[in-house]
Enzyme design. Sequence first.
Site, PDB file in Angstrom:
ATOM      1  N   ARG A  70      34.519  50.969  50.947  1.00  0.00           N
ATOM      2  CA  ARG A  70      35.759  51.574  50.435  1.00  0.00           C
ATOM      3  C   ARG A  70      35.399  52.639  49.415  1.00  0.00           C
ATOM      4  NH1 ARG A  70      39.247  46.928  48.532  1.00  0.00           N
ATOM      5  NH2 ARG A  70      39.588  46.615  50.774  1.00  0.00           N
ATOM      6  N   ARG A 139      40.593  47.834  40.309  1.00  0.00           N
ATOM      7  CA  ARG A 139      40.379  48.571  41.558  1.00  0.00           C
ATOM      8  C   ARG A 139      40.849  50.028  41.410  1.00  0.00           C
ATOM      9  NH1 ARG A 139      40.423  44.788  45.959  1.00  0.00           N
ATOM     10  NH2 ARG A 139      39.372  42.893  45.297  1.00  0.00           N
ATOM     11  N   LYS A 203      40.548  40.056  41.114  1.00  0.00           N
ATOM     12  CA  LYS A 203      40.806  41.506  41.180  1.00  0.00           C
ATOM     13  C   LYS A 203      41.975  41.889  40.275  1.00  0.00           C
ATOM     14  CE  LYS A 203      43.457  40.752  45.434  1.00  0.00           C
ATOM     15  NZ  LYS A 203      43.449  40.959  46.880  1.00  0.00           N
ATOM     16  N   LYS A 205      44.786  45.248  39.684  1.00  0.00           N
ATOM     17  CA  LYS A 205      45.302  46.473  40.307  1.00  0.00           C
ATOM     18  C   LYS A 205      46.272  47.184  39.372  1.00  0.00           C
ATOM     19  CE  LYS A 205      44.772  44.685  45.017  1.00  0.00           C
ATOM     20  NZ  LYS A 205      45.458  44.342  46.287  1.00  0.00           N
ATOM     21  N   CYS A 424      47.899  45.928  57.943  1.00  0.00           N
ATOM     22  CA  CYS A 424      46.527  45.751  57.469  1.00  0.00           C
ATOM     23  C   CYS A 424      45.572  45.794  58.662  1.00  0.00           C
ATOM     24  CB  CYS A 424      46.385  44.432  56.717  1.00  0.00           C
ATOM     25  SG  CYS A 424      46.401  42.974  57.769  1.00  0.00           S
ATOM     26  N   CYS A 430      38.404  41.597  59.977  1.00  0.00           N
ATOM     27  CA  CYS A 430      38.691  40.818  58.773  1.00  0.00           C
ATOM     28  C   CYS A 430      38.481  39.330  59.048  1.00  0.00           C
ATOM     29  CB  CYS A 430      40.113  41.071  58.293  1.00  0.00           C
ATOM     30  SG  CYS A 430      40.517  40.094  56.824  1.00  0.00           S
ATOM     31  N   CYS A 469      47.270  37.743  57.896  1.00  0.00           N
ATOM     32  CA  CYS A 469      47.167  36.510  57.108  1.00  0.00           C
ATOM     33  C   CYS A 469      48.088  36.663  55.906  1.00  0.00           C
ATOM     34  CB  CYS A 469      45.717  36.264  56.686  1.00  0.00           C
ATOM     35  SG  CYS A 469      45.198  37.225  55.250  1.00  0.00           S
ATOM     36  N   CYS A 473      47.472  42.089  51.850  1.00  0.00           N
ATOM     37  CA  CYS A 473      46.862  43.419  51.775  1.00  0.00           C
ATOM     38  C   CYS A 473      47.793  44.538  52.240  1.00  0.00           C
ATOM     39  CB  CYS A 473      45.567  43.453  52.583  1.00  0.00           C
ATOM     40  SG  CYS A 473      44.279  42.411  51.899  1.00  0.00           S
TER      41      CYS A 473
END
Length: 559
Positions: A70, A139, A203, A205, A424, A430, A469, A473
């Site tokens: 990424r 991020r 994480k 954001k 996603c 994934c 899932c 995301c």
Amino acid sequence: MPSEVEIIKENSNYLRGTIKESLANEITGALAHDDVNLIKLHGSYQQFDRDLESERKKQKLEPLYSFMTRIRLAGGIATPQQWLTVDDLSVKYANGTIKLTTRQAFQLHGLLKRNLKSTIQVINNALMNTIAACGDVNRNVMCNPNPFLSSVHAEVQEYAQKISDHLTPRTTAYHEIWLDKQLLHGGEQDEEPIYGKTYLPRKFKIAIAIPPYNDSDIFSNDLGLIAIENQGLLEGFNVAVGGGLGMTFGNNKTYPRLADIIGYIPKEKVVDVAEKIIIVQRNLGNREDRKNARLKYTIDRIGIEQFKEEVYKLLGYKLEEARPYQFISSGDTYGWKRGSNGNWHLTLFIEGGRVRDTDKVKLKSALRQIATIHTGDFRLTGNQNLIIANIAVAHKKQIEKIFADHNVLPERDYSGLRLNSIACVALNTCSLAFAEAERYLPSLIDKLDTILIENGIEKEPILIRMTGCPNGCGRPYLGEIAFVGKAPGRYNIYLGAGFTGERLNKLYKENLNEQEILDALRPVIEDFAKSRLENEKFGDFVIRKNYVKETTEGLNFHS
């Protein structure tokens, strides 16, 4: 007892681990177990091709391991040369496509371990980087990417960059491992003044929006900033904390949550406030259970008032009362727009954020050709789309012709549902996905569009999301219609999110196949076409008609 990942970070010597040794090991296409976790903080995920899994097992081969990398871009802005660099890398080392993410970043898929270092070196040589694009750190900082929508855009973008720079990890491991640069000498030690040795519990954001557009979906972020302007000048930001969309099926202690607005700050204080909020989360976040480690759970555990007090202790001052603002949408504004400087801007729909050529549409080739003549920049949106910004007047007709020659359709040829879709990656790469998303949503929209056309509402903008899932995301819980994968070919349907990104949706039906999905949604769409109020959005309609109850906060998402 700290979680396994906490112990790995503690023992990693500031994210070094044995990544160098793992990269040099030619016996396997994978990294050592601990390094799989550490490399996320360097901007890569180890994956494998799940489509080939059973066949490779039969042949007694290890999974076909590869890496997703990424590329971090504060506010999603790239130069034409940087676009060409990413395009080159996608062909030379990756799977030939470019993924535009919901966080305004590039993703390259299918990188083999032996090519990972070369890829990251080229990215850095193009004045981009991958550090902190994944992992337990702040991020990519998102920002409204539309320079034609507000006179304060350029200044807001500068603050996005300042926040990003300030919160980038200080470890020199990234330079040592990937760029062959030894920055420490003579007994010097790495330091992380903001993160500490074990970084964050999970994480983090950050996103900035400029009203009236919430196209960065700020309430889904740990820290959301709402730009407040007065007579064309940026004054400061409303501060919202505690957003996050991931959850786990069957675990009601996990849930999506939207951020709470806790006050206003003058613009000069925004970097300081962002740092102190991160430090509170560093100190108080759950380091035992990663499923309950995000800031949203910290806030719900200690209470929003206690959280504010902890932030104020570090700041030495309190936030002011929040200023008024209004959002009107969280989607993108498509087509050509003329900027105040006379240049043109084109917002282009990119289905699923996947830039590639197909038999019919040569999108990737068109964008490559445009990058060779374009004198402005490319701006990735938070909805997986692309703005070709600051197009010189002399280039407008040329760019239109390039798109026509490559059969890239204008936005008017798509339904309102498709133009507001997000998916996603999910299968095949994934490891968390239970079901398809990016590869399947376009064909499901084809079938839903048929129902919309029958009811004369095919141009109605409706936010639709699909993920493989429940981890969130693709921001599924902010879809007016959303599908979350339960098993191959089976999805939960969620309805009722707010069109402006200010309300979560609610579970409507569980574990449906495609025909059951169409049968479930047809009567709702027909009712919407017949019974909606003037200018009523689909998400508001399904709550008014009691198809689902309103989700007023994360804690009642499951009720």
